[in-house]
Scaffold this active site. Structure first.
Site, mmCIF file in Angstrom:
data_model
loop_
_atom_site.group_PDB
_atom_site.id
_atom_site.type_symbol
_atom_site.label_atom_id
_atom_site.label_comp_id
_atom_site.label_asym_id
_atom_site.label_seq_id
_atom_site.Cartn_x
_atom_site.Cartn_y
_atom_site.Cartn_z
ATOM 1 N N ASP A 128 -8.834 -6.829 -3.969
ATOM 2 C CA ASP A 128 -8.488 -5.479 -3.501
ATOM 3 C C ASP A 128 -9.193 -4.456 -4.376
ATOM 4 O O ASP A 128 -8.855 -4.293 -5.546
ATOM 5 C CB ASP A 128 -6.961 -5.314 -3.578
ATOM 6 C CG ASP A 128 -6.486 -3.962 -3.054
ATOM 7 O OD1 ASP A 128 -7.336 -3.106 -2.744
ATOM 8 O OD2 ASP A 128 -5.255 -3.780 -2.961
ATOM 9 N N HIS B 61 -7.770 -5.293 0.260
ATOM 10 C CA HIS B 61 -6.521 -4.533 0.322
ATOM 11 C C HIS B 61 -5.614 -5.058 1.442
ATOM 12 O O HIS B 61 -4.401 -5.119 1.311
ATOM 13 C CB HIS B 61 -6.855 -3.059 0.544
ATOM 14 C CG HIS B 61 -5.672 -2.159 0.465
ATOM 15 N ND1 HIS B 61 -4.859 -2.101 -0.648
ATOM 16 C CD2 HIS B 61 -5.142 -1.283 1.353
ATOM 17 C CE1 HIS B 61 -3.888 -1.218 -0.431
ATOM 18 N NE2 HIS B 61 -4.040 -0.716 0.768
ATOM 19 N N ASP B 62 -6.223 -5.448 2.542
ATOM 20 C CA ASP B 62 -5.456 -5.934 3.690
ATOM 21 C C ASP B 62 -4.794 -7.291 3.453
ATOM 22 O O ASP B 62 -4.060 -7.773 4.321
ATOM 23 C CB ASP B 62 -6.360 -6.031 4.934
ATOM 24 C CG ASP B 62 -6.370 -4.730 5.713
ATOM 25 O OD1 ASP B 62 -5.589 -3.828 5.365
ATOM 26 O OD2 ASP B 62 -7.162 -4.622 6.670
ATOM 27 N N SER C 30 0.826 -1.202 0.000
ATOM 28 C CA SER C 30 0.000 0.000 0.000
ATOM 29 C C SER C 30 0.868 1.264 0.000
ATOM 30 O O SER C 30 1.762 1.412 -0.835
ATOM 31 C CB SER C 30 -0.938 -0.053 1.204
ATOM 32 O OG SER C 30 -1.905 0.951 1.134
ATOM 33 N N ARG D 74 -11.707 6.232 10.471
ATOM 34 C CA ARG D 74 -11.231 4.849 10.480
ATOM 35 C C ARG D 74 -12.277 3.888 9.908
ATOM 36 O O ARG D 74 -11.948 2.942 9.198
ATOM 37 C CB ARG D 74 -10.879 4.442 11.912
ATOM 38 C CG ARG D 74 -10.384 3.029 12.058
ATOM 39 C CD ARG D 74 -9.181 2.774 11.178
ATOM 40 N NE ARG D 74 -8.526 1.521 11.509
ATOM 41 C CZ ARG D 74 -7.499 1.026 10.823
ATOM 42 N NH1 ARG D 74 -7.030 1.690 9.788
ATOM 43 N NH2 ARG D 74 -6.946 -0.108 11.167
#
Lengths: 192, 378
Positions: free
Chosen positions: B322, B355-356, B157, B227
Site C-alpha cells: 500500500d 491500498h485495495d 482507509s 477516478r
C-alpha cells in the site's frame, strides 16, 4: 513449557509490564498474564506466529526486530524478553542496547554452542544438530551462534550487567562447568 | 459472486433510512437542519445490546456492506467476503450495522438532496463534512437503534479513520477499534492527489460551480479523470505490472492516441463506470474529509496526546504494497497507542493488492480478523 520459559516466568515480577521479542505464538505472554498478571506485547515477524498470537488473544506487533525498537519509548517496560531469538538476529549488539533502552531489565535465553555435544560434533567435522540446535546448517534461521563465555564477554564489552544466570540441560540446572555441560542459558541483565 | 442460496451470505438485504430533525452542527461551522442516514443491518441485536459492530465505508462505497438486493441479485455488498453467517465478521454472533455517510450520493442526505431552504438540490451549497461529523451522525443512528456501545467499529482507509475517530469522540461507546490500511493524517503527497482529482472535476465545463443538477448535465469528464488518478493510487505498481504488463491491445503501437496499452483501457473503463454512478459534489467533499482528518492537529501535532482519550482496544492492519497509506503511517498510530499503554495488536501483511488489499480476501488477513472477532467478549 520450554524449560527456559519456566525460568523466565519466575523472574518476571508480579504485574510487570513485559515486552517479548520474537514471541512466537504468544504462549509465554499468556503464561505471564495468567501466572503473574503481567500485561505485555509480543513482537513477531512470521505471519503464522502473528496469527497464532491473535488467536491466543495476545497483543502482538508485526515489526522487524532488525530495525530496532523504534515503536517503543525509553523505559516503557519493566522487562524485555528475548527468548531463544538472540541467535537469529543479525544486529545483535544494536538489539541488546535497544532492549535496555526500552526496558529496565532484560531477560535473554539462547542455546549454548559451547555444550560438549556441539563441540564434539564440530570436532568430528559436522555442524551440530541437537535438541536445542535442531536445524541442519542449510535450513537454520540462526545466524549468530555463541557460547556462554562469548555472551558474557559481549555484555562486559557493551556495558550490560548480568544480574542472574541460569544454565540448563534437559530442563535441569547445571552448575558444574556450565559452558561445557549446559545446553541452554538464561540471563537477567540490566544497564551496567 | 454470491448465489442467493449461499449459506455464508446474509441473503437479501434491506436498505433503511433514519430521519433526524435535530440539527447537526458541523465542524466547519455550518449546520444541517434535518438529514437522513441510509443504513443496513445484518444479524440480530442481542438482548443485552452488546453485540453491535459498526462497519464504516471508504470513499466510493455505501451502507450496502453485505448480501444482495432482492430486486438486483448482482448488487452484492462491498464487504460481503468479510460479513455473513460463519464469515470472519460472523452475523450469527454479531449485529452488524453499515451506515452511509452524510454527503454521499447513495442514500444519506447529500449534495443531490433537496435543500429545505430553497426547495432545490443543495449542489455547491451542501456543506463540507468531516470524519468527526460522520461519527456524530453515526452516534445518533446508534442511539436510534438502541446501541449504547459498539462491541467494535471497523473500517478500511477512510472508513478506518472513522473507526479511529470513534475512540476519540465517544471513548466509552466503543470496545474495539479495527483500523485497516489507514493513516492518522494524510501526507502532502496524498493531499496533492486529491487536489488533482478535485481540479479535474471543478474545471470540467459541465461542473457549473457545483450547480450542475439544475442544468441537467454531469461533469463526467472530470469525474473520469478523478477516478483514474484515484485508481492509480489504490493498486501497487507491482500489481499493475502483473495485471497489465506492457501488453498492447492492437498487438503493435498505433502511433496515435487510441488505446495502446491494456492499462489505459482499464483506467478508461474504471473512469467511465465510476462517472456513470458517482456524484461529483460528493467526490469533492469526501476528498476534503480525508484531507482535513488530523486528530493530532489540536495537540500541536502530538498524536500521542491526541489518542490519550481513547479507551478501546485496537487492531491496526497495514499492507506492505500500500503506497497510498504506507505501513509507516500505521506504525505512527501504533506508536502513539503504545505510548498511551493501550491494548493494541498490529499486523503488517505482505499482501500484493496495494491500498485495495483491505477489500480482498488474503487468507492471513481474514484469518486474523476472524480470530480477533471471535475473541471479542460480548
Amino acid at each position: 513449557m520450554r524449560p527456559d520459559l519456566k525460568a523466565i516466568v519466575q523472574w518476571v515480577p508480579q504485574g510487570a509490564r513485559v515486552l517479548d521479542l520474537g514471541c512466537g505464538d504468544g504462549a509465554l505472554l499468556r503464561s505471564l498474564w495468567q501466572e503473574r498478571e503481567a500485561p505485555g506485547y509480543g513482537v513477531e515477524i512470521e505471519d503464522d506466529a502473528v496469527l497464532a498470537c491473535v488467536a491466543n488473544d495476545v497483543n502482538v506487533l508485526q515489526v522487524d526486530l532488525e530495525s530496532g525498537l523504534s515503536l517503543f519509548a525509553d523505559g516503557s517496560f519493566d522487562c524485555v524478553i528475548l527468548s531463544e531469538t538472540l541467535q537469529t538476529i543479525h544486529r545483535t549488539e544494536l538489539l541488546l542496547r535497544e532492549m535496555l533502552r526500552v526496558g529496565r531489565e532484560g531477560i535473554v535465553s539462547f542455546p549454548n554452542f559451547g555444550h560438549w555435544s556441539a563441540r564434539l560434533q564440530v570436532m568430528l567435522g559436522k555442524m551440530p544438530v541437537s535438541e536445542t540446535l535442531p536445524y541442519e546448517w542449510y535450513e537454520t534461521p540462526n545466524v549468530h551462534h555463541c557460547t556462554i563465555t562469548d555472551f558474557e564477554d559481549l555484555c562486559r564489552r557493551i556495558g550490560i550487567k548480568i544480574r542472574e544466570r541460569l544454565v540448563l540441560h534437559d530442563g535441569k540446572p547445571v552448575t558444574l562447568m556450565p559452558n561445557l555441560l549446559g545446553s541452554l542459558a538464561v540471563y537477567r541483565c540490566t544497564h551496567g | 459472486m454470491n448465489a442467493p442460496h449461499d449459506p455464508s451470505s446474509v441473503g437479501a438485504a434491506t436498505a433503511q433510512k433514519a430521519r433526524f430533525t435535530e440539527p447537526l452542527r458541523l465542524r466547519g461551522g455550518a449546520e444541517l437542519p434535518t438529514y437522513e442516514i441510509a443504513y443496513e443491518t445484518y444479524g440480530k441485536l442481542n438482548e443485552a445490546r452488546t453485540n453491535a459492530v459498526l462497519v464504516c465505508h471508504a470513499l466510493n462505497a455505501s451502507h450496502h456492506v453485505a448480501g444482495y438486493y432482492a430486486e438486483d441479485k448482482n448488487n452484492v455488498g462491498w464487504w460481503d467476503n468479510l460479513v455473513g453467517p460463519g464469515k470472519p465478521l460472523d452475523t450469527n454472533r454479531f449485529f452488524v450495522v453499515g451506515s452511509n455517510y452524510i454527503g454521499s450520493c447513495f442514500g444519506s442526505t447529500g449534495p443531490a438532496s433537496i435543500n429545505p431552504a430553497t426547495g432545490k438540490p443543495w449542489g455547491a451549497d451542501f456543506p463540507v463534512v468531516t470524519v468527526e461529523d460522520w461519527v456524530e451522525a453515526q452516534r445518533r443512528l446508534a442511539d436510534r437503534l438502541g446501541i449504547e456501545r459498539f462491541a467494535a467499529v471497523i473500517g478500511g482507509s477512510l472508513g478506518a479513520m472513522q473507526a479511529l475517530q470513534w475512540t476519540l469522540s465517544y471513548p466509552e461507546r466503543i470496545g474495539h477499534s479495527i483500523v485497516i490500511a489507514a493513516a492518522a493524517k494524510l501526507t502532502p503527497q496524498n493531499i496533492a492527489f486529491n487536489e488533482v482529482a478535485r481540479q479535474a472535476i471543478m474545471t470540467d465545463p459541465d461542473f457549473h460551480g457545483g450547480h450542475y443538477y439544475e442544468k441537467g448535465v454531469v461533469p463526467t469528464r472530470g469525474l473520469r479523470v478523478a477516478r483514474m488518478i484515484g485508481h492509480i493510487t489504490y493498486i501497487s505498481g507491482e500489481a499493475m505490472a502483473e495485471k497489465f504488463g506492457r501488453v498492447l491491445r492492437r498487438g503493435q503501437p498505433g502511433f496515435d492516441f487510441d488505446i495502446d496499452f491494456e492499462v489505459e483501457s482499464y483506467l478508461r473503463y474504471q473512469g467511465d463506470k465510476f462517472s456513470s454512478y458517482f456524484d461529483a459534489n460528493t467526490y469533492l467533499r469526501i476528498t476534503k474529509a480525508l484531507d482535513y482528518f488530523d486528530p493530532a492537529a489540536d495537540y500541536g501535532g502530538d498524536l500521542t496526546k491526541a489518542l490519550a482519550r481513547a479507551k478501546a482496544a485496537f487492531l491496526v492492519v497495514s499492507f506492505k504494497s500500500d503506497w497510498r497509506f504506507t505501513p509507516a503511517r500505521s506504525r505512527e498510530m501504533v506508536r502513539a497507542l503504545l505510548d498511551n499503554r493501550r491494548i493494541v495488536s498490529y499486523l503488517e501483511l505482505d499482501a500484493p493488492g496495494g491500498h485495495d488489499a483491505f477489500l480482498l480476501e488474503d487468507p492471513r488477513y481474514h484469518a486474523a480478523l476472524r480470530s480477533y472477532f471471535a475473541n471479542i467478549e460480548l
